[in-house]
Design a protein around this motif. Sequence first.
Motif, mmCIF file in Angstrom:
data_model
loop_
_atom_site.group_PDB
_atom_site.id
_atom_site.type_symbol
_atom_site.label_atom_id
_atom_site.label_comp_id
_atom_site.label_asym_id
_atom_site.label_seq_id
_atom_site.Cartn_x
_atom_site.Cartn_y
_atom_site.Cartn_z
ATOM 1 N N TYR A 21 0.835 -1.202 0.000
ATOM 2 C CA TYR A 21 0.000 0.000 0.000
ATOM 3 C C TYR A 21 0.871 1.254 0.000
ATOM 4 O O TYR A 21 0.646 2.195 -0.767
ATOM 5 N N VAL A 22 1.889 1.265 0.870
ATOM 6 C CA VAL A 22 2.773 2.431 0.974
ATOM 7 C C VAL A 22 3.514 2.646 -0.340
ATOM 8 O O VAL A 22 3.639 3.784 -0.811
ATOM 9 N N GLN A 23 4.006 1.575 -0.956
ATOM 10 C CA GLN A 23 4.736 1.714 -2.220
ATOM 11 C C GLN A 23 3.827 2.297 -3.308
ATOM 12 O O GLN A 23 4.235 3.180 -4.058
ATOM 13 N N ARG A 24 2.600 1.822 -3.378
ATOM 14 C CA ARG A 24 1.658 2.366 -4.367
ATOM 15 C C ARG A 24 1.316 3.820 -4.052
ATOM 16 O O ARG A 24 1.194 4.653 -4.953
ATOM 17 N N ARG A 25 1.173 4.168 -2.778
ATOM 18 C CA ARG A 25 0.884 5.541 -2.377
ATOM 19 C C ARG A 25 2.036 6.477 -2.765
ATOM 20 O O ARG A 25 1.807 7.585 -3.254
#
Length: 184
Positions: free
Chosen positions: A61-65
């Motif tokens: 999730y963090v990488q996509r954000r």
Amino acid sequence: MWELFLQDARRWVVPGQISTAPLSWRQLLALLFRHFPLRAMLWFRFGSWCKQRGLPFLPGYVQRRLYRRYGLEIVVGADIGGGLYIAHPIGTVVAPQRIGRNCTIVATVTIGMRNEWEFPVIGDDVFIGAGARVLGGITIGDRARIGANAVVTRDVPVGATVVGIPARVVKIDGMPAATERVNA
């Protein structure tokens, strides 16, 4: 994670410089409010912390954000020392094997693989100029400086300055060097 982020934040007290002064909560919040790239670093450090602890879903999730919100493609959980300073994250790709402490990345830099599944190892106090490409299983020595738009596919010695396509050493520890090609 927190100490690494504080080292990142100290680079923003005077942007691009290394500060050792402790930060108050008020200073830290002001820096986060003012500097878009520092918020990206906070997310990166949080995602790396989640990955180290094996928490499901959050690192992805963090990488996509980071990619959607900040335009920064960085491998969450990568071995990156404190004091990372990415001046302009939009269009920057950071996929190293390792990055040392106090590395400066300017804008639209690509750090990653070339033809094989091998990634660069970047030393401490390295400066990477705008648009530079650092590719493959190479080693960039401590205190190296990579000029804007340089394409580096071979090792760079400690303290060297490299420029051009293909990158060549023009200085070592500030002294002019014989024209030596770094790339083939």
